[in-house]
Design an enzyme around this catalytic site. Structure first.
Site, PDB file in Angstrom:
ATOM      1  N   LYS A   1       0.832  -1.210   0.000  1.00  0.00           N
ATOM      2  CA  LYS A   1       0.000   0.000   0.000  1.00  0.00           C
ATOM      3  C   LYS A   1       0.867   1.260   0.000  1.00  0.00           C
ATOM      4  O   LYS A   1       0.627   2.184  -0.776  1.00  0.00           O
ATOM      5  CB  LYS A   1      -0.895   0.016   1.245  1.00  0.00           C
TER       6      LYS A   1
ATOM      7  N   ARG B   1      -4.290  10.752   4.803  1.00  0.00           N
ATOM      8  CA  ARG B   1      -3.222  11.747   4.809  1.00  0.00           C
ATOM      9  C   ARG B   1      -2.332  11.669   3.582  1.00  0.00           C
ATOM     10  O   ARG B   1      -1.792  12.677   3.138  1.00  0.00           O
ATOM     11  CB  ARG B   1      -2.320  11.539   6.019  1.00  0.00           C
TER      12      ARG B   1
ATOM     13  N   CYS C   1      -3.937  13.120  13.513  1.00  0.00           N
ATOM     14  CA  CYS C   1      -4.529  11.803  13.320  1.00  0.00           C
ATOM     15  C   CYS C   1      -4.334  11.021  14.598  1.00  0.00           C
ATOM     16  O   CYS C   1      -3.666  11.487  15.520  1.00  0.00           O
ATOM     17  CB  CYS C   1      -3.980  11.105  12.089  1.00  0.00           C
TER      18      CYS C   1
ATOM     19  N   PRO D   1       2.598  16.765  11.409  1.00  0.00           N
ATOM     20  CA  PRO D   1       2.595  17.948  10.547  1.00  0.00           C
ATOM     21  C   PRO D   1       3.203  17.644   9.165  1.00  0.00           C
ATOM     22  O   PRO D   1       3.769  16.562   8.962  1.00  0.00           O
ATOM     23  CB  PRO D   1       3.498  18.915  11.317  1.00  0.00           C
TER      24      PRO D   1
ATOM     25  N   ASP E   1       5.223  20.165   7.757  1.00  0.00           N
ATOM     26  CA  ASP E   1       6.165  21.283   7.622  1.00  0.00           C
ATOM     27  C   ASP E   1       7.412  20.932   6.817  1.00  0.00           C
ATOM     28  O   ASP E   1       7.923  21.754   6.058  1.00  0.00           O
ATOM     29  CB  ASP E   1       6.563  21.794   9.023  1.00  0.00           C
TER      30      ASP E   1
ATOM     31  N   ILE F   1       9.054   7.158  16.506  1.00  0.00           N
ATOM     32  CA  ILE F   1       8.611   7.859  15.289  1.00  0.00           C
ATOM     33  C   ILE F   1       7.349   8.684  15.553  1.00  0.00           C
ATOM     34  O   ILE F   1       7.252   9.829  15.145  1.00  0.00           O
ATOM     35  CB  ILE F   1       8.350   6.865  14.127  1.00  0.00           C
TER      36      ILE F   1
HETATM   37  C1  UD1 Z   1       4.771   6.900   6.208  1.00  0.00           C
HETATM   38  C2  UD1 Z   1       3.870   5.697   6.104  1.00  0.00           C
HETATM   39  C3  UD1 Z   1       3.389   5.264   7.488  1.00  0.00           C
HETATM   40  C4  UD1 Z   1       4.592   5.058   8.409  1.00  0.00           C
HETATM   41  C5  UD1 Z   1       5.507   6.262   8.404  1.00  0.00           C
HETATM   42  C6  UD1 Z   1       6.794   6.041   9.179  1.00  0.00           C
HETATM   43  C7  UD1 Z   1       2.826   6.010   3.951  1.00  0.00           C
HETATM   44  C8  UD1 Z   1       1.593   6.333   3.182  1.00  0.00           C
HETATM   45  N1  UD1 Z   1       2.713   6.028   5.281  1.00  0.00           N
HETATM   46  O1  UD1 Z   1       3.993   7.962   6.755  1.00  0.00           O
HETATM   47  O2  UD1 Z   1       2.643   4.060   7.360  1.00  0.00           O
HETATM   48  O3  UD1 Z   1       4.136   4.819   9.732  1.00  0.00           O
HETATM   49  O4  UD1 Z   1       5.879   6.597   7.051  1.00  0.00           O
HETATM   50  O5  UD1 Z   1       7.508   4.967   8.661  1.00  0.00           O
HETATM   51  O6  UD1 Z   1       3.849   5.701   3.384  1.00  0.00           O
HETATM   52  N2  UD1 Z   1       7.036  14.699  10.377  1.00  0.00           N
HETATM   53  C9  UD1 Z   1       7.099  16.045  10.670  1.00  0.00           C
HETATM   54  N3  UD1 Z   1       6.932  16.940   9.650  1.00  0.00           N
HETATM   55  C10 UD1 Z   1       6.719  16.535   8.353  1.00  0.00           C
HETATM   56  C11 UD1 Z   1       6.668  15.159   8.069  1.00  0.00           C
HETATM   57  C12 UD1 Z   1       6.833  14.262   9.103  1.00  0.00           C
HETATM   58  O7  UD1 Z   1       7.290  16.425  11.808  1.00  0.00           O
HETATM   59  O8  UD1 Z   1       6.579  17.404   7.478  1.00  0.00           O
HETATM   60  C13 UD1 Z   1       7.193  13.700  11.465  1.00  0.00           C
HETATM   61  C14 UD1 Z   1       5.928  12.873  11.681  1.00  0.00           C
HETATM   62  O9  UD1 Z   1       4.995  13.523  12.508  1.00  0.00           O
HETATM   63  C15 UD1 Z   1       6.497  11.619  12.308  1.00  0.00           C
HETATM   64  C16 UD1 Z   1       7.858  11.472  11.607  1.00  0.00           C
HETATM   65  O10 UD1 Z   1       8.159  12.764  11.076  1.00  0.00           O
HETATM   66  O11 UD1 Z   1       6.706  11.814  13.675  1.00  0.00           O
HETATM   67  C17 UD1 Z   1       7.908  10.447  10.483  1.00  0.00           C
HETATM   68  O12 UD1 Z   1       6.825  10.654   9.617  1.00  0.00           O
HETATM   69  P1  UD1 Z   1       6.869  10.312   8.063  1.00  0.00           P
HETATM   70  O13 UD1 Z   1       8.048   9.444   7.769  1.00  0.00           O
HETATM   71  O14 UD1 Z   1       6.733  11.565   7.299  1.00  0.00           O
HETATM   72  O15 UD1 Z   1       5.544   9.463   7.908  1.00  0.00           O
HETATM   73  P2  UD1 Z   1       4.525   9.455   6.685  1.00  0.00           P
HETATM   74  O16 UD1 Z   1       5.256   9.673   5.423  1.00  0.00           O
HETATM   75  O17 UD1 Z   1       3.380  10.331   7.017  1.00  0.00           O
END
Ligand code: UD1
Length: 426
Positions: free
Chosen positions: A22, A100, A124, A130, A132, A336
């Site tokens: 997915k 998301r 969520c 976020p 950002d 994470i």
């Molecule tokens: C993706 C996966 C999800 C998985 C996650 C971590 C998809 C569709 N989903 O989610 O299943 O649990 O990776 O392996 O692929 N963060 C920020 N700012 C941002 C982006 C992220 O602070 O702009 C933080 C998030 O809140 C989190 C961490 O970074 O604490 C990691 O998130 P991220 O790797 O971005 O997760 P997703 O891509 O949303």
């Protein structure tokens, strides 16, 4: 609302075909916006999240054809997407709120159409999450970004241009969004401290097949040489490593033995080592992975979630269910997401002994769990309850199954075929 009823205590034996991933499929689908050619994805999983993103793409002007039987029914569908013209650049709240990952259209829309209006996803269940890092990266590529009315309004009237983006923290989604945007930028964008998850690599390989120039694939620095245009291609989606890990734990928790067809050990990173330490035997063959409990009861092991190749946060809840039945204690630390222990009180209702202190959970294993009525709170939490139920004595009733349907294809059919007593109640 559907519910799932499970009678536990039966060892699972047999074969489970692992579906396409997915989390690889979603960014790959968004990549169709980068080209006026046709992107053909095979091994597509049949899931609610895929349908949600397909709906959004149609609204943006993408023509979509889905072939259900091309690879044998559910075993992997084929999706053809053609974005001859981008007719709309807005991802509305109704869709982004549901999923998301809709945010992944931001980078491609900006690169191809020079503008995008994408709803801010909001919080969520598992944390604030976020975006950002996505937005700062796009600004570094020259986009003008404004937050207004709950939406990201992004503009790049003169196109995007190369820059060095150093991610402050590893983000899978931000790496994917920026990588897609970078392929059509002028110059040489560099992504430093990029996520190395297999889904990022799968996306990079598909983009390269579409004509993108990307170096460093699989590493933490991706160097892109922007091109003027990308074309269509055909791409087979990688098998789902989280589904693989989940069913490996299903074999272990029930004391059974499963062949996970199509599973790939190199995508599992630390998971294989952790499971082996816990007393699970895993062997690789050309058909996939064979998993069984080595001997006696499982042993408690300490686990910390980390970006790939570390232990994935998406398997943390399932590992906790497994450790709840192991001999000895296990410390599970989530690094994470800040609020990803909602399965703890539900597992406790099934007899698990778990104490949470901040980001760590101390699990004291017990020989037996007992069935109970429980509630799914998010995708991975709900499947951890399914694992616990498979091992528990008596009957478990799982409410709010729609979480499960977002990420696990035909979960009850796959488990029932291996001997589980499981049924969906409509
Ligand atoms: C993706 C996966 C999800 C998985 C996650 C971590 C998809 C569709 N989903 O989610 O299943 O649990 O990776 O392996 O692929 N963060 C920020 N700012 C941002 C982006 C992220 O602070 O702009 C933080 C998030 O809140 C989190 C961490 O970074 O604490 C990691 O998130 P991220 O790797 O971005 O997760 P997703 O891509 O949303």
């Amino acid at each position: 609302m559907d519910r799932i009823r499970i009678r536990g205590g039966r060892p699972l034996t047999g074969e489970i075909a692992i579906s396409g991933a997915k989390n690889a499929a979603l960014p790959l689908m968004a990549a169709c916006l980068l080209t006026d050619g046709t992107l053909r994805l095979s091994n597509l999983p049949h899931l609610v999240d895929i349908a949600t993103l397909a709906n959004l793409l149609v609204q943006l002007g993408v023509e979509i054809r889905m072939n259900g039987a091309a690879e044998g029914g559910h075993a992997g569908r084929v999706l053809e997407m053609t974005a001859r013209r981008v007719t709309d650049t807005r991802a509305p709240y109704e869709l982004v709120r549901k999923m998301r990952a809709s945010v992944l259209v931001l980078g491609p829309l900006l690169a191809r159409a020079g503008r995008a209006e994408v709803s801010l996803p909001g919080g969520c269940a598992i944390g604030t999450r976020p975006i950002d890092v996505h937005l700062k990266g796009l600004e570094a590529l020259g986009a003008e970004i404004e937050l207004r009315d709950g939406y990201v309004h992004a503009r790049a009237p003169r196109g995007l241009r190369g820059a060095e983006i150093v991610f402050p923290a590893v983000s899978v989604g931000a790496t994917e969004n920026l990588l897609m945007a970078a392929t059509l930028a002028a110059g040489e964008p560099r992504l430093v401290n990029a996520a190395r998850e297999p889904e990022v690599t799968d996306l990079a390989q598909c983009l390269i097949a579409m004509g993108a120039r990307i170096e460093g694939v699989g590493g933490d620095t991706l160097v892109v040489e922007g091109v003027g245009r990308l074309g269509g291609t055909e791409h087979r989606i990688i098998p789902d490593r989280i589904e693989t890990g989940t069913y490996a734990m299903a074999a272990a928790i029930t004391g059974g033995a499963l062949d996970l067809l199509g599973a790939r050990a190199e995508h599992l990173g630390a998971v294989i080592e952790v499971l082996r330490q816990a007393g699970v035997a895993i062997t690789e063959s050309d058909r996939g992975l064979h998993v069984e409990r080595a001997d006696g009861r499982l042993r408690g092991v300490d686990v910390m979630t980390e970006p790939f190749p570390g232990f994935p946060t998406d398997l943390q809840a399932q590992m906790m269910a497994l450790m709840a039945t192991a001999e000895g204690a296990s410390m599970i630390t989530e690094t994470i997401f800040e609020n990803r222990f909602m399965h703890v009180p539900e597992l406790a209702r099934m007899g698990a002994d778990i104490n949470v202190h901040g980001a760590s959970a101390m699990v004291r294993g017990r020989p037996g769990l007992t069935g109970a009525e429980v509630m799914a709170t998010d995708l991975r939490a709900s499947v951890s309850l399914v694992l616990a139920a498979l091992a528990a004595e008596g009957e478990t009733l799982l409410n709010r199954v729609y979480h499960l349907d977002r990420g696990y294809e035909r979960v009850e059919d796959k488990l029932a075929a291996c001997g589980a007593e499981i049924e969906r109640i409509k």
